[in-house]
Each structure stands twice: as structure tokens, then as C-alpha cells.
Design a protein around this motif. Structure first.
Motif: not given
Length: 160
Positions: A90-116
Motif C-alpha cells: 500500500d502506498p501509505d507504507y512506502e518510503d519507510k524501509g518496509i519494502g527493503t525489509r520485506i525483500w530481505s525476509e523473502i531472500e532469507d526464506m529461500y536461502p538456496n536461491t542462486r539468482a533472482w
């Protein structure tokens, strides 16, 4: 910041469409000067029903402090070459570092990923900043570079 992921189900589509519509429309407003805009079906549920509920997709609702703020559609492959199909909040939650944190958690959920890999509209400078400067993707190709509305950046992030 308490971010949680819940499996996307059919009952989530109505709530997610409202968020997706706001997110894509906001992007179209600030970058194209248009009131609305997004991929086909972004505003009526057909996009999320087709892709988010696809049996081959791994799709999540994203919650911040138990409030639904967005969603993501991932394609997790046996080759560990994975694809981010969609990530929206939601745009109300943008520009607060939340998206970057979400992406980091996604990467952590799939540690065997070689490339996205992912792609994003050519007009969306904020998305370019997010994917390249915040998440570490690189532009590897530009599709339809002269078409502001149909063009897209193809991005890839190799995990070392």
C-alpha cells in the motif's frame, strides 16, 4: 517492525486487489500523470486470481503488525533460479524501509536461491531505485525501450 507472510488464498483476493490498485494507480499517477494504470486485471482480481493462485506460484499476503499491507508472487524453481513476479505494498507504507525489509525476509526464506530475476515498468523510477539501489538487482536488458508504457527493465540479482 513486525512483518509476517501468510499464504495467499482466494479469500484474500478482494482485500489484496484494493491494495494492488492503490499501489499501481499511485505509480501511474506520479510517473505517467494518469489516474489509473497497471497490468491487465490488476484492478478486478483477475491478475491475482490467475498468477497469485497459480499452483506453481508461491504467493503471500504481507502483514505489518497484523495489518495486511501488500502481497507478493514468487516462482520458486528446482534450479534455484527464482523469479519475483510481483511485490506490492500500500502506498501509505512506502518510503519507510518496509519494502527493503520485506525483500530481505523473502531472500532469507529461500536461502538456496542462486539468482533472482524480475521485471518492472520502464517508467517507474521509484521501482528502479528500489530494486537496484536497495535490493541489489542489476538491469540486464530493457524491453521496448522507446515505449514508456509498455517498456520494461529486466533485472537479475545473483546471490553469492
Amino acid at each position: 517492525m513486525n512483518i509476517k507472510f501468510g499464504k495467499m488464498t482466494e479469500k484474500d483476493i478482494t482485500s489484496l486487489v484494493k491494495i494492488m490498485k492503490r499501489a499501481f494507480d499511485y505509480d501511474s499517477q506520479i510517473h505517467l500523470g494518469k489516474e489509473t494504470g497497471g497490468p491487465p486485471g490488476y484492478d478486478d482480481g483477475t491478475f491475482l486470481s490467475k498468477w497469485g493462485l497459480d499452483k506453481k506460484a508461491t504467493s503471500y499476503c504481507i502483514y505489518l503488525n497484523d495489518v495486511l499491507i501488500g502481497g507478493t508472487i514468487l516462482w520458486i524453481n528446482d534450479s534455484n533460479e527464482n523469479f519475483l513476479g510481483s511485490l506490492f505494498i500500500d502506498p501509505d507504507y512506502e518510503d519507510k524501509g518496509i519494502g527493503t525489509r520485506i525483500w530481505s525476509e523473502i531472500e532469507d526464506m529461500y536461502p538456496n536461491t542462486r539468482a533472482w530475476s524480475t521485471e518492472t515498468p520502464i517508467f517507474s523510477h521509484r521501482n528502479h531505485n528500489f530494486y537496484v539501489n536497495k535490493c541489489g538487482f542489476h538491469v540486464i536488458r530493457i524491453e521496448n525501450p522507446k515505449d514508456l508504457e509498455e517498456g520494461s527493465f529486466i533485472l537479475r540479482k545473483v546471490i553469492s
